[in-house]
Each structure stands twice: as C-alpha cells, then as structure tokens.
Design a protein around this motif. Structure first.
Motif, PDB file in Angstrom:
ATOM      1  N   HIS A  79     -14.283 -64.865 -27.863  1.00 24.39           N
ATOM      2  CA  HIS A  79     -15.002 -63.628 -27.559  1.00 24.39           C
ATOM      3  C   HIS A  79     -15.551 -63.639 -26.130  1.00 24.39           C
ATOM      4  CE1 HIS A  79     -15.279 -64.098 -32.027  1.00 24.39           C
ATOM      5  NE2 HIS A  79     -14.925 -62.828 -31.976  1.00 24.39           N
ATOM      6  N   HIS A  80     -14.800 -64.239 -25.226  1.00 27.19           N
ATOM      7  CA  HIS A  80     -15.260 -64.289 -23.830  1.00 27.19           C
ATOM      8  C   HIS A  80     -15.331 -62.876 -23.242  1.00 27.19           C
ATOM      9  CE1 HIS A  80     -11.395 -63.416 -21.806  1.00 27.19           C
ATOM     10  NE2 HIS A  80     -10.818 -64.086 -22.804  1.00 27.19           N
ATOM     11  N   LYS A  81     -16.122 -62.752 -22.175  1.00 26.35           N
ATOM     12  CA  LYS A  81     -16.368 -61.442 -21.561  1.00 26.35           C
ATOM     13  C   LYS A  81     -15.374 -61.098 -20.459  1.00 26.35           C
ATOM     14  CE  LYS A  81     -21.350 -61.502 -22.508  1.00 26.35           C
ATOM     15  NZ  LYS A  81     -22.707 -61.468 -21.900  1.00 26.35           N
ATOM     16  N   GLY A  82     -14.413 -61.957 -20.226  1.00 24.38           N
ATOM     17  CA  GLY A  82     -13.442 -61.698 -19.176  1.00 24.38           C
ATOM     18  C   GLY A  82     -13.463 -62.794 -18.122  1.00 24.38           C
ATOM     19  N   TYR A  83     -12.586 -62.655 -17.121  1.00 26.80           N
ATOM     20  CA  TYR A  83     -12.493 -63.635 -16.043  1.00 26.80           C
ATOM     21  C   TYR A  83     -13.428 -63.226 -14.909  1.00 26.80           C
ATOM     22  CZ  TYR A  83      -8.211 -64.687 -18.571  1.00 26.80           C
ATOM     23  OH  TYR A  83      -7.306 -64.986 -19.552  1.00 26.80           O
ATOM     24  N   LYS A  84     -14.091 -64.212 -14.326  1.00 21.50           N
ATOM     25  CA  LYS A  84     -15.045 -63.910 -13.256  1.00 21.50           C
ATOM     26  C   LYS A  84     -14.888 -64.924 -12.127  1.00 21.50           C
ATOM     27  CE  LYS A  84     -19.825 -62.460 -12.659  1.00 21.50           C
ATOM     28  NZ  LYS A  84     -21.084 -62.141 -13.367  1.00 21.50           N
ATOM     29  N   VAL A 130     -13.750 -68.664 -12.754  1.00 22.23           N
ATOM     30  CA  VAL A 130     -12.629 -69.056 -11.901  1.00 22.23           C
ATOM     31  C   VAL A 130     -13.213 -69.343 -10.527  1.00 22.23           C
ATOM     32  CG1 VAL A 130     -10.387 -68.387 -10.966  1.00 22.23           C
ATOM     33  CG2 VAL A 130     -11.103 -67.538 -13.222  1.00 22.23           C
ATOM     34  N   THR A 131     -13.314 -70.630 -10.201  1.00 24.05           N
ATOM     35  CA  THR A 131     -14.002 -71.053  -8.982  1.00 24.05           C
ATOM     36  C   THR A 131     -13.028 -71.666  -7.987  1.00 24.05           C
ATOM     37  OG1 THR A 131     -15.932 -71.602 -10.353  1.00 24.05           O
ATOM     38  CG2 THR A 131     -15.940 -72.392  -8.079  1.00 24.05           C
ATOM     39  N   ALA A 164     -22.596 -68.064 -14.938  1.00 22.43           N
ATOM     40  CA  ALA A 164     -21.615 -67.131 -15.486  1.00 22.43           C
ATOM     41  C   ALA A 164     -20.965 -67.681 -16.751  1.00 22.43           C
ATOM     42  CB  ALA A 164     -20.545 -66.823 -14.435  1.00 22.43           C
ATOM     43  N   LEU A 165     -20.721 -68.990 -16.784  1.00 26.98           N
ATOM     44  CA  LEU A 165     -20.138 -69.610 -17.973  1.00 26.98           C
ATOM     45  C   LEU A 165     -21.082 -69.461 -19.162  1.00 26.98           C
ATOM     46  CD1 LEU A 165     -17.793 -71.383 -19.110  1.00 26.98           C
ATOM     47  CD2 LEU A 165     -19.212 -73.376 -18.538  1.00 26.98           C
ATOM     48  N   GLY A 166     -22.376 -69.702 -18.930  1.00 32.24           N
ATOM     49  CA  GLY A 166     -23.365 -69.546 -19.988  1.00 32.24           C
ATOM     50  C   GLY A 166     -23.486 -68.118 -20.472  1.00 32.24           C
ATOM     51  N   ASP A 167     -23.161 -67.170 -19.588  1.00 29.31           N
ATOM     52  CA  ASP A 167     -23.204 -65.751 -19.961  1.00 29.31           C
ATOM     53  C   ASP A 167     -21.951 -65.312 -20.722  1.00 29.31           C
ATOM     54  OD1 ASP A 167     -25.687 -65.441 -18.810  1.00 29.31           O
ATOM     55  OD2 ASP A 167     -24.920 -64.666 -16.907  1.00 29.31           O
TER      56      ASP A 167
END
Length: 307
Positions: A191-196, A276-277, A268-271
């Motif tokens: 259920h991730h929120k997408g790639y960031k 993608v770094t 962002a990972l916790g959110d």
C-alpha cells in the motif's frame, strides 16, 4: 548454433546482473530474480556472495583468489562467489558481453541516511557505478515482529516498474551516468504511496557496545544484519577462553540530527513512499565549509612564514 527467432530475441534482450549482501540464498534476491525472469524481457545474470556479507560496505577481496560456484536458479545464469557484494558486481561486469544494469538487493532492512556508508547492498551498486555501469540498490524496510518473507516478494514486485523505466532510458541513451540509485521500499509495501525522489539524509542508528557472555544465536524466520532493525542477532559463533572479553553491539538510539523536509529519504520512507535517492561515488563535504578551511589554511601558512 540456434538461429531461431526466439534465440535471437533472447540474445538481444537487455542484460541485468543481480547481486546482494544477504547471500545467494536470500529470499529477497530470489524473489527479485523470479520477477525479472517472469517478465521475459531480460537476460538475467546473478553473481552474489555465497554467504551473508551484510554490513561490509565497499570492502573488496584483494590477494586471495575469488571462488565462484555455479548455482541452479531457473531462468538465470547464476554464480555464488566467496567475496563481497562489490567483488560480485566487479566480476559480474568484467565479461565482454555485459552491457546493462546492475541490481543489488532486495536487502532486508532500509538503507537510508548514513547507513549507505556501511551497506554492502549499496556497495555492490556503487562498484558497478564507478565502473561505468548503471546500478540500483534496493532495500525493504523490515520491521521485526511485523514483516514477513512474503513482504520481500511484494517489495520485488514494487521495484519492477522502476527497473523497466531505467532499462528504457538506457536503451534510448537518455539515462544520466552521473549517479546510481538507492531505492527503499516502505514496510507496508503493498500500500505504498508511490515513488518519490529524495535526498540522502543523516539518519543513523547509533551503536554502542556492552560486555556479554557467549550465547547460542537466536533462530529467526529470516536473518537480518541491518543496523536499524529492532531484533537481536549474534552474527557468528564466538569461541572464547576465560581471558577473553566478549562485546556485542547494542542500539543506543536513532538520530535524525534535526533534519526537516518531506524529501529526506528516511522521512519519506516513514511516510509510506518508495524512496528513490540518487547517489554518487564520492563523499563530499558541505559546500559552506570550503571557505572556512581555506581561511584556516591561509592563517596557518601566514603563521609558518612569520616564524
């Protein structure tokens, strides 16, 4: 020699080399290879450590010969090597036929912030990068008591669209060669929120030591040597005499050093985002310290000349 259309198609397929630091038998690697093979779009090569090499950073084997043993993995050409992730990436890309993408993972435990310095997963990708090969390090934010091996399979599925995108960019000649990617998949991968796109932060699991006595290692459903995982694990059997002192690492605290911003990797990972770094091979100081050191050096030179 097979000259069929199927053989020609296989020969022209993009090549991906998969490595990791958890070892050739790790579920994260096996699930990733399974997804790549099932896609029927890639020629899949595997060269991974023959045992767990977590936390070895960019360590390499220098004098001893590297032992490689063929491993049977359906749909892939695979070898287990006696060295580190960086060794595996290096020997994997040394062949004349390789011209593709190196994938390192799926690691158990996130690799955000300063953890990339210690990470063998990142070390494998970095080794490819400094040899001119595009690379992605991939990790799953494992939480002890909550995550399961099945989550690693979901994490591998989550990474496939990103891998496909990078392959297309490489094929089109539009992929930038000035960095490699460090990808972290959140705990609730399904259920991730997408790639960031994120920046490397300063997150760090602060480690100390405490004296201990030998205990038989605990058996877990899946081992992890990630520094930020809330579980105890003795990394290896230790034999000692009465004159030896034994010490084990203990997690003191997690430090964020007052970082702010939604584009920091660990935040962002916790959110719930797949972070993608972009990373480089070099560790550079912050730009604002350069004038300070120039001033210091100038003062030291003046003092030396005066005497």
């Amino acid at each position: 020699m097979d000259s069929s259309p199927a053989a020609a198609s296989a020969a022209s397929a993009p090549v991906v080399l998969v490595t990791n630091d958890d070892g050739i038998d790790a579920p994260g690697l096996r699930f990733l290879v399974e997804q790549l093979v099932a896609a029927r779009r890639f020629r899949v090569l595997v060269c991974a450590p023959d045992t767990d090499r977590s936390g070895v950073s960019h360590c390499i084997t220098w004098r001893p010969a590297l032992r490689c043993k063929w491993v049977d993995i359906d749909g892939a050409t695979a070898f287990a090597a006696s060295g580190t992730p960086a060794d595996c990436a290096s020997v994997g890309i040394s062949g004349k036929l390789f011209d593709g993408l190196v994938l390192s993972g799926i690691n158990v435990g996130n690799n955000c912030g300063y953890h990339v310095v210690y990470s063998g997963t990142v070390g494998g990708a970095r080794e490819a990068f400094i040899n001119g090969i595009p690379a992605i390090a991939m990790s799953y934010d494992w939480v002890a008591g909550q995550s399961s091996v099945d989550d690693l399979k979901v994490a591998a599925e989550v990474c496939i669209p990103l891998i496909n995108t990078i392959i297309i960019e490489i094929k089109n000649g539009t992929y930038p060669r000035g960095s490699f990617l460090n990808v972290d998949v959140p705990t609730d991968a399904a259920h991730h929120k997408g790639y960031k796109i994120t920046k490397q932060g300063r997150h760090m699991a602060r480690i100390s030591w405490e004296q201990t006595v030998y205990q038989k290692p605990a058996v877990e459903s899946y081992q992890t040597a990630n520094m930020d995982v809330d579980s105890e694990k003795d990394s290896e059997l230790v034999t000692s005499s009465e004159n030896d002192l034994l010490f084990k690492r203990v997690l003191v605290r997690r430090s964020y050093d007052g970082e702010e911003g939604d584009d920091i990797d660990h935040k962002a990972l916790g959110d719930g985002y797949v972070t993608v770094t972009p990373l480089g091979a070099l560790s550079r100081a912050e730009a604002d310290v350069i004038p300070y050191y120039k001033s210091c050096l100038s003062r030291d030179q003046d003092t030396y000349v005066a005497h």
